[in-house]
Design an enzyme around this catalytic site. Structure first.
Site, short mmCIF file in Angstrom:
data_model
loop_
_atom_site.label_atom_id
_atom_site.label_comp_id
_atom_site.label_asym_id
_atom_site.label_seq_id
_atom_site.Cartn_x
_atom_site.Cartn_y
_atom_site.Cartn_z
CE LYS A 460 -3.85 2.27 2.80
NZ LYS A 460 -4.57 2.18 3.91
CG ASP A 462 -0.94 6.38 2.48
OD1 ASP A 462 -1.56 7.28 1.72
OD2 ASP A 462 -1.62 6.09 3.69
CG ASN A 464 -1.34 10.07 3.87
OD1 ASN A 464 -2.17 9.80 3.43
ND2 ASN A 464 -0.52 8.95 4.55
CB CYS A 510 -3.11 4.98 -0.26
SG CYS A 510 -4.03 5.66 0.98
CG ASP A 532 -8.29 7.71 4.63
OD1 ASP A 532 -7.97 6.61 4.25
OD2 ASP A 532 -7.68 8.70 4.97
C1 GLA Z 1 -3.66 7.38 5.31
C2 GLA Z 1 -4.37 6.44 4.61
C3 GLA Z 1 -5.10 5.43 5.61
C4 GLA Z 1 -3.97 4.85 6.29
C5 GLA Z 1 -3.25 6.20 7.23
C6 GLA Z 1 -1.95 5.33 7.88
O1 GLA Z 1 -4.51 8.40 5.94
O2 GLA Z 1 -5.37 6.75 3.64
O3 GLA Z 1 -5.71 4.54 4.80
O4 GLA Z 1 -3.04 3.75 5.86
O5 GLA Z 1 -2.68 7.06 5.93
O6 GLA Z 1 -0.98 6.38 8.26
#
Ligand code: GLA
Length: 726
Positions: A460, A462, A464, A510, A532
């Protein structure tokens, strides 16, 4: 004439109204035509995009003057342009005329290239159109080459422009937010300018999305009407601009957002824009969606033809509270339910700083305080439980509280003479992917992980944080404006290298949920995390909007706990399962906190999903009743390409006394086939009156089935499996 004809191999020569010869380029797909006038020495014009044009009708079209294909800035500066250039000598005007047309064909695709040049400057622009056998999606992009004596500056550099004739044209766009991605907005196109844009730097699909639909004959409908769909395939900042002035057309432009991104092109350099994918359908929005889904699975989504595993992701189950016994228990419980893949989310790494809060990004070393036997211990456990193993990383980021940042503060995006502006937890920073050294660091990190642990089946990936300040510590002063573009070139380089070495690992993109749902990134990814927000009711809306351009196989869709962690809404497990089953099914909870009933239903859902996974993930989607219509019910179905099997989803999206029980005609079936109906996920509900019966496709599509009626105290939902009988 003969000479011209041989140059324009693909094109047709037709006498135009002025007596000159129009060189028509016909870019046809099975159900659409794009007709250009590419007369040598003239400006490239578009004569038609839409219904398939019969060769017999081309002559009449050739008499029309059409509209510019790729308007350039300067000679009519009052109009919006697709390209704006400051030439080496400072001249800000550009003109482009056709030099040549060529095509290159491989087994299943054809690229038509129209080369244009500024008659007064050594600036060449190639407009490319890619079509693929059996697909109605046309991909267009341009290549801008500077052969002037010195560097030039690109001030705007759109991937494409399309004039859309005025009438009663409606625009559908997606204007979401975190936890509410893909929200559908429909509006008539009125005079003025409509701008849909992203300037996040990293996550370009969380708010507005890079796709648009134009419904030509009034407000869009699902199964009828002429619609043009367009998706900009780019993972960075984008701009969709629709200019409606006093002319006869709306002017649609899509491309990289040029704001604060002027690009200097050295002598001899070429700038290639990302592709803009377009499709036309006279079968409404549904027709566009099915075309994009097929095209996406066949050509852009990584491993788009392979069925996805059913997974449990640990995030909402335990958040940062990772430890070995807890992970193992989750695996055991999930395995009992028939699961296939266990994914450990955030919280597993960190040395000096512990990842119990947003710190330690960049220190991709197992935290042995939480996981004393390291990843191998977990991988062994997973395998003992018959599960594949996957894990979460966020490779493009670091935290100020990390060993990595302490060693390499020069690797982060940061403006000169300023303290870095931090994101999540007051610590998160974005790495400067314009720097090749940073690209190497990321490739090495991911490659080492995947090479040391070849059992890792799933990542996964990510992302963010947005770019919080405009500043590269790597780029020269005169190339600071390249940051937003070079970041994404760097990312592509990273992803290419990782994918060359590890083509079979499933990788999810993600970005704070659905922040990277874009066709630009999906060539390297197998799927995206849709949102999310895992609340089943709101997911109906999020997944509905997202499905306009993205197929179910790409949409991570998980059963989570009730009350839901984002909305606090309580929804029965049956409804939660029935919503999750309409995408790429997974679980996002702590199984040990589930009730017996919840486990039983999840187990059944997993087993039933295995029976229909090939239909959901690889079938054609027909949306039947939109939750956005507020009729108290939402429904959609998937049908296999040969129409032998289908899955029908029906969800009560609201519970109002006295509400009409809508009868929902199905779609996409073969009217002449007969289908036997079996309900899936039935645990305790009353048997439906038509259970086990066989009905014609014709009846199912003309009238639909009588679904349970009346007031239901909680959300109710049904899933039906239809199988054609011989
Ligand atoms: C993001 C992702 C979540 C999770 C968190 C982990 O917010 O969208 O699904 O993986 O990070 O910190």
């Amino acid at each position: 004439m003969q000479k011209l004809y041989s140059i324009f191999t693909l094109s047709m020569l037709l006498a135009s109204g002025t007596g000159a010869y129009a060189e028509l380029v016909d870019i046809s797909t099975p159900n659409s035509s794009l007709i250009l006038n590419a007369t040598k020495g003239e400006r490239l014009m578009i004569l038609h995009y839409g219904n398939p044009v019969d060769k017999m009708d081309l002559e009449a079209l050739s008499k029309e003057s059409g509209e510019l294909v790729y308007p350039v800035y300067g000679l009519w500066p009052q109009n919006e342009a697709a390209l704006s250039v400051t030439h080496a000598d400072g001249n800000r005007t550009t003109d482009l005329t056709v030099e040549s047309v060529s095509t290159s064909t491989t087994a299943d695709k054809k690229v038509t290239t129209i080369q244009m040049k500024d008659p007064s400057y050594d600036l060449t622009v190639k407009a490319n159109y890619l079509t693929r056998e059996g697909s109605d999606v046309i991909e267009t992009w341009v290549e801008i080459t500077n052969n002037e004596p010195d560097a030039i500056t690109l001030n705007r550099f759109m991937s494409g422009h399309l004039p859309i004739r005025k009438g009663d044209v409606w625009l559908t766009s997606f204007q979401g937010a975190w936890g509410n991605e893909g929200y559908i907005i429909e509006e008539p196109l009125l005079p003025g300018t409509k701008l849909i844009k992203n300037k996040d730097g990293v996550r370009n699909a969380q708010g507005a999305r890079a796709e648009a639909l134009f419904s030509i004959d009034g407000k869009a409908s699902e199964n009828s009407g002429r619609v043009i769909g367009a998706a900009l395939c780019h993972h960075g900042n984008f701009k969709i601009l629709i200019d409606t002035d006093y002319s006869d057309n709306h002017h649609f432009f899509a491309g990289i957002n040029e704001e604060n991104s002027e690009y200097h092109l050295a002598k001899g350099e070429t700038f290639v824009t990302p592709p803009l994918a377009m499709a036309y359908s006279d079968e409404g929005i549904g027709g566009i969606s099915r075309q994009f889904h097929r095209w996406g699975r066949d050509t852009r989504l990584h491993n788009g033809d392979k069925l996805r595993r059913i997974l449990l992701n640990s995030w909402e189950g335990v958040y940062f509270n990772i430890n070995e016994p807890v992970m193992e228990k989750m695996m055991a419980d999930f395995s009992d339910m028939g699961g296939e893949l266990f994914v450990m989310d955030d919280g597993w790494f960190g040395t000096k700083f512990q990842r119990d809060e947003p710190t330690a990004l960049g220190d991709w070393i197992v935290d042995t305080r939480k996981l004393p036997h390291g990843l191998n211990g977990l991988i062994e456990n997973a395998s003992r439980h018959g599960l594949k193993f996957g894990l979460w990383i966020e490779p493009e980021m670091t935290d100020t509280k990390s060993v990595f940042f302490e060693k390499h503060p020069e690797y982060v995006i940061k403006a000169q003479n300023r303290q870095p502006v931090t994101a999540r937890g007051g610590a998160q920073l974005v790495l400067d992917l314009s720097n090749p050294e940073v690209q190497d660091v990321i490739v090495n990190m991911v490659d080492t992980l995947l090479s040391n642990y070849p059992e890792i089946d799933y990542i996964k990936w990510d992302a963010n944080a947005p770019i919080m300040e405009h500043g590269s510590q790597y780029l020269d002063a005169d190339r600071q404006s390249h940051l937003y573009i070079d970041y994404h070139k760097g990312l592509e380089n990273v992803l290419n290298r990782i994918r060359t070495a590890h083509p079979d690992v499933t990788i999810q993109t993600c970005a704070s949920g659905g922040g990277r749902a874009n066709w630009g990134i999906l060539p390297w990814f197998d799927e995206f995390w849709t949102s999310d927000n895992t609340d089943a009711l709101q997911r109906l809306y999020i997944q509905w909007g997202t499905s306009y351009f993205y197929p179910a196989i790409a949409m991570g869709s998980h059963i989570s706990a009730s009350p839901n962690h984002q909305t606090r809404r309580q929804i029965p497990i049956k409804f939660r399962a029935d919503v999750a089953m309409s995408g790429r099914l997974g679980l996002e909870l702590q199984p040990s906190q589930m009730t017996e009933e919840e486990r039983k239903i999840c187990k059944q859902a997993i087993s039933d999903y295995k029976k229909v996974r090939h239909i959901v993930q690889l079938g054609d989607m027909y949306r039947l009743q939109s939750p956005f219509d507020n009729k108290g019910v939402a429904s959609l179905m998937y049908v296999t390409p040969g129409k032998e099997e289908a899955v029908f989803f029906w969800w009560k999206a609201d519970n109002n006394v006295g509400e009409t029980n809508l009868r929902i005609p199905m779609a996409g079936l073969d009217p002449n086939k007969r289908y036997t109906i079996a309900e899936l996920n039935r645990v305790g509900e009353e048997q439906l009156t038509f259970e086990g019966m066989t009905l014609t496709g014709n009846q199912l599509m003309a009238k639909g089935l009588e679904m349970p009626k009346g007031y239901t105290p909680y959300y109710s939902s049904r899933v039906l499996h239809l199988k054609a009988v011989e």
